[in-house]
Each structure stands twice: as structure tokens, then as C-alpha cells.
Design an enzyme around this catalytic site. Structure first.
Site, PDB file in Angstrom:
ATOM      1  N   GLU A  34     -10.909  -2.020   2.070  1.00  8.55           N
ATOM      2  CA  GLU A  34     -11.796  -3.085   1.581  1.00  8.55           C
ATOM      3  C   GLU A  34     -12.130  -4.075   2.704  1.00  8.55           C
ATOM      4  OE1 GLU A  34      -9.112  -3.791  -1.795  1.00  8.55           O
ATOM      5  OE2 GLU A  34     -10.868  -3.638  -3.100  1.00  8.55           O
ATOM      6  N   GLU A  48      -5.500   2.704  -5.194  1.00  7.58           N
ATOM      7  CA  GLU A  48      -4.911   1.723  -6.122  1.00  7.58           C
ATOM      8  C   GLU A  48      -4.520   2.324  -7.467  1.00  7.58           C
ATOM      9  OE1 GLU A  48      -7.407   1.128  -4.087  1.00  7.58           O
ATOM     10  OE2 GLU A  48      -7.269  -0.890  -3.243  1.00  7.58           O
TER      11      GLU A  48
HETATM   12  C1  3H9 Z   1      -4.138  -2.651  -2.741  1.00  9.90           C
HETATM   13  O1  3H9 Z   1      -4.468  -2.549  -1.601  1.00  9.90           O
HETATM   14  C2  3H9 Z   1      -4.792  -3.598  -3.706  1.00  9.90           C
HETATM   15  C3  3H9 Z   1      -6.076  -4.171  -3.199  1.00  9.90           C
HETATM   16  O2  3H9 Z   1      -7.174  -3.372  -3.589  1.00  9.90           O
HETATM   17  C4  3H9 Z   1      -6.372  -5.506  -3.837  1.00  9.90           C
HETATM   18  C5  3H9 Z   1      -5.421  -6.615  -3.585  1.00  9.90           C
HETATM   19  C6  3H9 Z   1      -5.900  -7.922  -4.131  1.00  9.90           C
HETATM   20  N1  3H9 Z   1       2.725  -2.511   1.260  1.00  9.90           N
HETATM   21  O3  3H9 Z   1       5.067   6.059   2.968  1.00  9.90           O
HETATM   22  P1  3H9 Z   1       5.847   5.772   4.177  1.00  9.90           P
HETATM   23  C7  3H9 Z   1       5.929   0.812   3.531  1.00  9.90           C
HETATM   24  S1  3H9 Z   1      -2.838  -1.766  -3.360  1.00  9.90           S
HETATM   25  C8  3H9 Z   1       3.988  -2.674   1.689  1.00  9.90           C
HETATM   26  O4  3H9 Z   1       7.271   6.198   4.233  1.00  9.90           O
HETATM   27  P2  3H9 Z   1       4.073   7.487   5.626  1.00  9.90           P
HETATM   28  C9  3H9 Z   1       6.768   1.821   2.756  1.00  9.90           C
HETATM   29  O5  3H9 Z   1       7.388   1.207   1.648  1.00  9.90           O
HETATM   30  C10 3H9 Z   1      -2.220  -0.856  -1.970  1.00  9.90           C
HETATM   31  N2  3H9 Z   1       4.715  -1.703   2.266  1.00  9.90           N
HETATM   32  O6  3H9 Z   1       5.124   6.306   5.489  1.00  9.90           O
HETATM   33  C11 3H9 Z   1       7.750   2.268   3.834  1.00  9.90           C
HETATM   34  O7  3H9 Z   1       8.734   1.252   3.936  1.00  9.90           O
HETATM   35  P3  3H9 Z   1      10.274   1.615   4.295  1.00  9.90           P
HETATM   36  C12 3H9 Z   1      -3.079   0.280  -1.611  1.00  9.90           C
HETATM   37  C13 3H9 Z   1       4.140  -0.517   2.419  1.00  9.90           C
HETATM   38  O8  3H9 Z   1       3.689   7.514   7.057  1.00  9.90           O
HETATM   39  C14 3H9 Z   1       6.897   2.236   5.104  1.00  9.90           C
HETATM   40  O9  3H9 Z   1       5.763   1.403   4.814  1.00  9.90           O
HETATM   41  N3  3H9 Z   1      -2.447   1.068  -0.564  1.00  9.90           N
HETATM   42  C15 3H9 Z   1       2.835  -0.266   1.999  1.00  9.90           C
HETATM   43  O10 3H9 Z   1       4.588   8.725   5.000  1.00  9.90           O
HETATM   44  C16 3H9 Z   1       6.394   3.581   5.522  1.00  9.90           C
HETATM   45  O11 3H9 Z   1       5.765   4.198   4.411  1.00  9.90           O
HETATM   46  C17 3H9 Z   1      -1.615   2.066  -0.846  1.00  9.90           C
HETATM   47  O12 3H9 Z   1      -1.364   2.388  -1.995  1.00  9.90           O
HETATM   48  C18 3H9 Z   1       2.113  -1.328   1.403  1.00  9.90           C
HETATM   49  N4  3H9 Z   1       0.833  -1.173   0.984  1.00  9.90           N
HETATM   50  O13 3H9 Z   1       2.803   7.043   4.775  1.00  9.90           O
HETATM   51  C19 3H9 Z   1      -1.007   2.774   0.321  1.00  9.90           C
HETATM   52  N5  3H9 Z   1       2.521   1.021   2.261  1.00  9.90           N
HETATM   53  O14 3H9 Z   1      10.206   2.168   5.683  1.00  9.90           O
HETATM   54  C20 3H9 Z   1       0.456   3.038   0.075  1.00  9.90           C
HETATM   55  C21 3H9 Z   1       3.618   1.554   2.841  1.00  9.90           C
HETATM   56  O15 3H9 Z   1      10.938   0.306   4.173  1.00  9.90           O
HETATM   57  N6  3H9 Z   1       1.088   3.636   1.226  1.00  9.90           N
HETATM   58  N7  3H9 Z   1       4.595   0.648   2.933  1.00  9.90           N
HETATM   59  O16 3H9 Z   1      10.699   2.631   3.272  1.00  9.90           O
HETATM   60  C22 3H9 Z   1       0.999   4.951   1.518  1.00  9.90           C
HETATM   61  O17 3H9 Z   1       0.301   5.713   0.887  1.00  9.90           O
HETATM   62  C23 3H9 Z   1       1.829   5.449   2.670  1.00  9.90           C
HETATM   63  O18 3H9 Z   1       2.888   4.549   2.873  1.00  9.90           O
HETATM   64  C24 3H9 Z   1       1.047   5.579   4.002  1.00  9.90           C
HETATM   65  C25 3H9 Z   1       2.054   5.917   5.141  1.00  9.90           C
HETATM   66  C26 3H9 Z   1       0.034   6.731   3.869  1.00  9.90           C
HETATM   67  C27 3H9 Z   1       0.344   4.316   4.369  1.00  9.90           C
END
Ligand code: 3H9
Length: 683
Positions: free
Chosen positions: A106, A126
Site C-alpha cells: 500500500e 490481509e
Molecule cells: C497489513 O499490512 C494491514 C494493512 O493493510 C493495513 C494497516 C492499517 N509484522 O515468516 P518468517 C516476523 S497486515 C510483524 O519466518 P519468511 C515473523 O513473525 C500485514 N512481524 O520469514 C518472524 O518473526 P520471528 C500484511 C512480522 O522469510 C520474522 O518476521 N502482511 C511480520 O519465511 C520472519 O518471518 C503480511 O501478512 C509483520 N507483518 O517470510 C505478511 N511479517 O523471527 C506476513 C513477518 O520472531 N509475513 N514478521 O519468528 C509473511 O508472509 C512472511 O513473514 C514473509 C517472510 C513472506 C514476509
């Protein structure tokens, strides 16, 4: 004062805003504030002609900070931040790589230009967290890719490659993957400035150029597909409502829906699941994993060939062992079949498959396993056969080789007792089909070394599986709970519930399949023979009697065209009065009290049985933490993700209520079936 995760730098006439907030540059309050401050400062500097937003380390912003979702939203709110970026009087360029997701995407959509490495992934995931995009994603994306594509992207929550979006004007420049993104972005922006092409292109000011032809049909289909999940349907309805609105009006409605979903139980469950999956792979062990390159698999049956396919697809060298040439032929046919299905579905190219298959060798001689780093035994469930195999492995494998069994029920301590180095023996319990199912139970036996465990968990990560550490007991964590769940389902049949009533109630609640239909699919005899190998619990007179009746009547499930359901006329199965009769006669013979069931009672009783067994597993130290049980149920048994898992459900119901309902069941069926549990283990 804490250091801001957002830094500013000026390179001649370019202002560079760098977000450095590991691990994934999520949009925490401090990042949001840093972005607003950065834009403001650079805008007021006359020497600056254009602004770049870039990220340090592994990825461009991966979204809003999920950790903040449990507390009150803090200013500046993300919608205001993205609007501030779009309103900038100087062109803003997003320099994208890695995974630019959710709020991160975004931010990029609000920038006036987007440049990226060719292997960047973008998306609005999301809905996977029970939310909708809340910072303009539902409004700006349709203005670039059109409403039809935006509907697919917003409601599906998938990640998209540059190629998949190449027909849309999403990126202004795409650079070769692996090249220096910073250098390329600066060169691109310098050229813009030099050529006087610094037009401010605000997506929010563009019209939406298309519409979905039949919104009602699209929303109807989505509602059906979502099976109770709210967010995709809310997103679709919002897109429909806002299609002709200004960006301001649209974003106002988007924010309302986002905030309402944020406090929903579904979003709490889905966010919990996201965290639980990442926690599951963590252990308290310090040992370093061994490097695993060559893997031996013993047994080319359905399970073994699935395991071979999984290892080959992740680049391992594999040696498949079978008893004879026919066994090897059947095994390789199954492996080829698995790969062909992947090619047919477009998941892999034939060239890729050829590369994987080149790393497969087959043999009937155990001596060929001498250089393996890991061996996984996947033969049928028979203790004597497994012991013979492990004693051979103990002789032929190198001392560092990890010896794993894929047993679902058998005692791994007993299997380990026949090898010279029992510390090398562990369980690696795959779920069928092993090349598809994500779950892997890593079983630590009494003497398994920490190194063997962490190696198996590291291997699981390479296989892109979610591993959960469990201890030895009959059925480990998942199947032990499944047995308890099955017992309750079977008991409800004996008490008067019908087969389809039980299945339907649980499916309507969200389970992927009814437990009786699952029995028919996997073969009722499999569970029956596993249970027959155990002492019969004399205190439970109806223990799995309906399944025994089916097997005795030759009704083994789909494979005999009859099981709990009849498949002779309908491949999906139909209720069969013969089954109801057999069960009813048995109930009478056992003098089981009859009652009328409604869906709520069926679901609550099945769920309470799971919770009760889960609490026992925690007490017995079979699992490390309650959330691991949820991960096992989400990925191994079709538990609805938007309900978080059985232990998450326990925390939603509350300790007091769980305790009260369990004591009611204990009073009616006894403490051997509903033992005393420590509800304080519910988180
Ligand atoms: C949103 O954006 C809402 C908005 O539209 C509006 C708002 C108003 N936040 O998965 P991994 C941490 S909703 C905080 O093992 P990978 C994760 O917990 C969000 N932490 O690595 C982990 O921590 P730890 C929309 C986050 O390489 C570490 O990063 N976005 C977040 O296999 C590594 O993660 C999503 O839904 C976060 N957003 O995959 C994306 N994301 O090491 C969600 C990750 O302490 N994330 N962490 O266990 C993912 O899909 C995967 O983490 C990503 C990396 C592909 C990014």
C-alpha cells in the site's frame, strides 16, 4: 531516546528515506512516524528534486506490524501515512525487493513511481489474517490493475510475481534480479530529474476504468468458497460499494471495515495461527544441525514415495530402498506420478522435474545407504519389521547418520533399542500425501540427541514443512488426539447420532472433512488394526465399536465401495440405512443410553474431547507448548484456520467454562474417559 528505524540521506538532488526495522521492515508506529517526518523534511528542502523510499536488509516493507494489532492503534495511522506520501509535492519512488506485502504494498501504491528487482513478490495477504487491506489497498489497486484483478488479489491474498502482473502498469522499471537495486534506482531517478520527467502521478486521482460484470454472482461464489471466513467476503462487498467513489470516500469505508475486522475473533485466530507456526519450529536446544545432503528412504509405498518426492523437490540426493525390483518399479512409478501431477497443474516445469529425478537412485541393497546423512524408514506399521531394518541400518550407515522412522503409532524407544547409537534415532512423522501436507511431527525418543532433533527440524525447513517437536506416546500428539476425537465421534453414533449428522455438523463448523468420511477415505481397517494392537480399554464398553462393526462387515471404506457411507451409486457416498441398523443393534446390546443430538452438542463434545486430550499432552510433556497442538491440528487434520486450533478455542471458551463442561462429562462417563486436567495450561 530510542533511535528511529527510519534514516534520511541526501545524495545531490535525491532524498533517500531508508527503513531499517528488522526482520521484515514492518510498519510499526516508529516506522510510520519516520516516514511522515522524512517526507516532510525532504519536501521542505529546495535542493531535493525527488525522494526514494527504500529498505535495508532482507525485504521491502512486508506489511503493517502484526504485533501491534492487539492494542489501540497509535498515530500516525497508516492510511494517513500513505495519503501523506501520495500528497508529496516531490515525486516519491518506491524501490522494491523481497516481499512487498499488505501495508508495504500500500505504501508502494501511494508512491508516484515503483521500481523493483525482477524477483520481487507483491500482494495484499490481509485476508489470511482475517483482515482487509486498511491503507488504501482496496482503493488504489483497482485504479491500476482494474477491479476484476483487484478483486482476485484482495480476496485471494496471494503473492504475485512481476511476470504475473506484467500486463498492468504497476512497475515503472524492473531490474534484473541479483543486480544492485540501490544503484539502479538512483540512476533511474537521476535520469528522471535530468530529463525533466518528474511528473507526480497520483494513483488516487485516477479513475477506476472497469467494473465487475456480475457482482452478486462473484460475491456468491466467494461466500461459498470462503466457508465461513469473513474477510474475503467483506473485501468483495467493499470493492463493490466503493467502485464509483472518490479515494477519500472509499478509504473512509475501507478503514471502518478494517477496524471492525481487526477486533473480530476470526482475525485474532488467524493472527494467532501466524505466530504459532513460527514459534513451533523453535526449541530450547543449543545444538547445531548437521548438514544433510543425501537421504535414504526405505519403502516406496504411498507414504515412502511421497517422502521421496518431497526430498527431491527440495534439491536433496535421494536413495530409495525396496525389497525387490518390483517394489522399486512400483515406487518409482508413484514418484513419477507425483511429479507428473505437479507438471500438469503448472507447479513445476518438466525441466525442473528432470533435474530432480536425476538425483534419485534406487537400490535393493542397504549397503548403498552407507554415505547417507539421514535415512527415513517408511515401511508398514510392524514393530518386528522395523526393528530388523533399524538393526541393519545400525550396521551399514555411517556413525553420524540420523536414523528416522515415519511410524505413526509405534514406540520409537523400542525401535531405537536395536541400534548401536540410539541417540541418532528419531521420529519424522510425515502426513499423507507427504509431498503436499505441510506438517511434520519430529519425535524425540528417550535417547535421541538434541543434534538429531535440530537436524530433523532444519531439514523440515528445507522441505518447506512446518515441524513440531513431540515426545513418544501412542500416536504422538496428532494421532493421539485424533484417537480421542474419534472415540467421541463413535460414542455419539452409539448414543443415537447419525453418521451424516456428525460429519455435517463438524463440516458446517469448519472442519475440512467429517471424521467418518475421512475414515472411509483412508480405510477403516487401518485405524482398527492399529487399535487392535493395543490393549482394549475395558472401562469404555463402546470403544470404537462402530468402526469394528464396519470392518467385520467388510465395509472398509471407499476401497470396498462401502464403509460408513455407501459408494456403489454415488462416488461421493450416500447415507446407508444398513449402517444405522448395525450401530443401533450394537447400542442396544451394550445398553447405551440414547439421546437426541443437535449440531452444537456434536461440535462441542468433539472439541472438548480434543481439548481434554491436548491438556493431557501438555501435562505429560509430549508437546512443548499449547500452540504447537494448534499448529498440528491446522496442518494435519483440517481444523479451520480461522478458528485457530483446539487449544485456541479453549482459550476463547475460557478456563472456567472448559473446566465446568469437562466435569459434567466426567460425572456422566467417568474419570478414565474424561480425566482430571489442569485448565491453567490453557493460555
Ligand atoms: C497489513 O499490512 C494491514 C494493512 O493493510 C493495513 C494497516 C492499517 N509484522 O515468516 P518468517 C516476523 S497486515 C510483524 O519466518 P519468511 C515473523 O513473525 C500485514 N512481524 O520469514 C518472524 O518473526 P520471528 C500484511 C512480522 O522469510 C520474522 O518476521 N502482511 C511480520 O519465511 C520472519 O518471518 C503480511 O501478512 C509483520 N507483518 O517470510 C505478511 N511479517 O523471527 C506476513 C513477518 O520472531 N509475513 N514478521 O519468528 C509473511 O508472509 C512472511 O513473514 C514473509 C517472510 C513472506 C514476509
Amino acid at each position: 531516546m530510542t533511535k528511529s528505524p527510519v534514516n534520511l540521506e541526501k545524495q545531490q538532488s535525491i532524498g533517500i528515506i531508508t527503513i531499517d526495522y528488522p526482520p521484515v521492515n514492518a510498519l510499526s508506529q516508529s516506522v510510520r512516524q519516520g516516514l511522515v517526518d522524512g517526507i516532510k523534511e525532504l519536501e521542505s528542502d529546495d535542493s531535493i528534486k525527488a525522494i526514494i523510499i527504500r529498505c535495508a536488509k532482507r525485504t521491502f516493507i512486508a506489511g503493517a506490524d502484526i504485533k501491534e494489532f492487539g492494542s489501540t492503534p497509535l498515530e500516525p495511522h497508516l492510511p494517513d501515512v500513505v495519503n501523506r506520501i501520495e500528497a508529496s509535492t516531490k515525486p516519491v519512488v518506491a524501490s522494491m525487493f523481497g516481499t512487498s506485502l499488505g501495508g508495504g504494498f500500500e505504501v508502494a501504491l501511494a508512491c508516484h513511481y515503483r521500481v523493483a528487482l525482477a524477483d520481487v513478490k507483491v500482494g495484499l495477504p490481509e485476508v489470511n489474517l482475517g483482515l482487509i487491506p486498511g491503507a488504501g489497498g482496496t482503493q488504489r489497486l483497482p485504479r491500476i490493475v482494474g477491479t476484476n484483478k483487484a478483486l482476485e488479489m484482495v480476496t485471494g491474498g496471494k503473492h504475485y510475481s512481476v511476470n504475473a502482473l506484467s500486463e498492468y502498469n504497476l512497475f515503472d522499471a524492473v531490474f534484473e534480479s541479483g543486480s544492485d537495486l540501490d544503484q539502479q534506482t538512483i540512476a533511474y531517478v537521476n535520469a528522471m530529474i535530468d530529463n525533466g520527467e518528474t511528473l507526480i502521478k497520483r494513483v488516487g486521482e485516477q479513475p477506476v476504468n472497469d467494473t465487475v460484470e456480475d457482482w452478486d454472482t462473484a460475491i456468491g461464489a466467494l461466500t461459498k468458497k470462503s466457508r465461513g471466513k469473513l474477510a474475503p467476503v467483506v473485501a468483495a462487498k467493499l470493492l463493490k460499494r466503493t467502485t464509483n467513489l472518490s479515494i477519500e470516500e472509499g478509504m473512509k469505508l475501507e478503514r471502518e471495515e478494517f477496524l471492525s475486522l481487526r477486533t473480530s475473533e476470526q482475525s485474532a485466530a488467524l493472527r494467532f495461527a501466524f505466530g504459532a507456526e513460527r514459534t513451533a519450529a523453535k526449541t530450547q536446544f543449543d545444538a547445531q544441525p548437521l548438514s544433510v545432503k543425501t537421504v535414504g528412504i526405505i519403502g516406496g509405498g504411498t507414504m515412502g514415495s511421497g517422502i521421496v518426492t518431497a526430498f527431491l523437490s527440495s534439491g536433496f540426493e535421494v536413495i530409495l530402498i525396496e525389497q525387490n525390483d518390483e517394489g522399486l518399479k512400483a515406487g518409482t512409478d508413484r514418484i513419477n506420478g507425483n511429479f507428473n501431477a505437479n507438471v500438469k497443474r503448472g507447479r513445476m516445469s518438466q525441466t525442473q522435474v528432470d533435474g530432480y529425478l536425476a538425483k534419485l537412485t534406487t537400490s535393493t541393497d542397504y549397503q548403498s545407504l552407507s554415505e547417507c546423512d539421514l535415512v527415513v524408514e517408511a515401511v508398514f506399521e510392524n514393530m518386528d519389521v522395523k526393528k530388523t531394518i533399524f538393526s541393519t541400518l545400525s550396521q551399514v550407515c555411517k556413525p553420524s547418520c540420523i536414523l528416522a522412522t515415519n511410524t505413526s503409532y509405534l514406540d520409537i524407544n523400542e525401535i531405537a533399542s536395536v541400534v548401536e547409537r540410539p541417540e541418532q534415532v528419531i521420529g519424522m512423522h510425515f502426513f499423507s500425501p507427504a509431498n503436499i501436507m505441510k506438517l511434520l511431527e519430529v519425535v524425540k525418543a528417550e535417547k535421541s540427541s538434541e543434534q538429531a532433533v535440530v537436524t530433523a527440524m532444519a531439514v523440515a525447513k528445507q522441505l518447506k514443512k512446518i515441524s513440531v517437536l513431540v515426545g513418544v506416546c501412542f500416536g504422538f500428539a496428532g494421532n493421539r488426539m485424533y484417537t480421542r476425537y474419534g472415540r467421541e465421534v463413535q460414542q455419539m453414533l452409539l448414543e443415537g447420532a447419525s453418521v451424516s449428522q456428525v460429519d455435517q455438523a463438524l463440516v458446517n463448523w469448519g472442519m475440512a472433512m467429517g471424521p467418518l468420511a475421512v475414515g472411509d477415505m483412508s480405510g477403516i481397517d487401518i485405524g482398527v488394526s492399529a487399535r487392535r494392537a493395543q490393549p482394549f480399554p475395558a472401562f469404555d464398553k463402546g470403544y470404537f465399536k462402530p468402526s469394528e462393526l464396519m470392518v467385520d462387515a467388510g465395509r472398509l471404506g471407499r476401497k470396498t465401495k462401502a464403509g460408513y457411507y455407501d459408494y456403489s451409486n454415488n462416488p461421493r457416498g450416500e447415507a446407508d440405512p444398513v449402517v444405522a441398523e448395525l450401530i443401533s443393534e450394537q447400542s442396544k446390546a451394550l445398553e447405551i443410553k440414547q439421546q437426541t443430538f443437535d449440531d452444537e452438542t456434536i461440535v462441542s463434545r468433539a472439541l472438548l474431547a480434543l481439548i481434554s486430550e491436548g491438556l493431557q499432552l501438555l501435562k505429560d510433556g509430549i508437546v512443548q507448548r499449547a500452540s504447537d497442538i494448534d499448529v498440528i491440528w491446522l496442518h494435519g487434520y483440517g481444523f479451520p484456520r480461522h478458528k485457530g486450533g483446539p487449544m485456541f478455542q479453549a482459550s476463547q471458551v475460557g478456563k472456567e467454562k472448559v473446566s465446568q463442561v469437562l466435569s459434567n462429562y466426567r460425572a456422566s462417563e467417568g474419570a478414565l474417559i474424561w480425566p482430571e486436567v489442569d485448565v491453567d495450561l490453557i493460555q
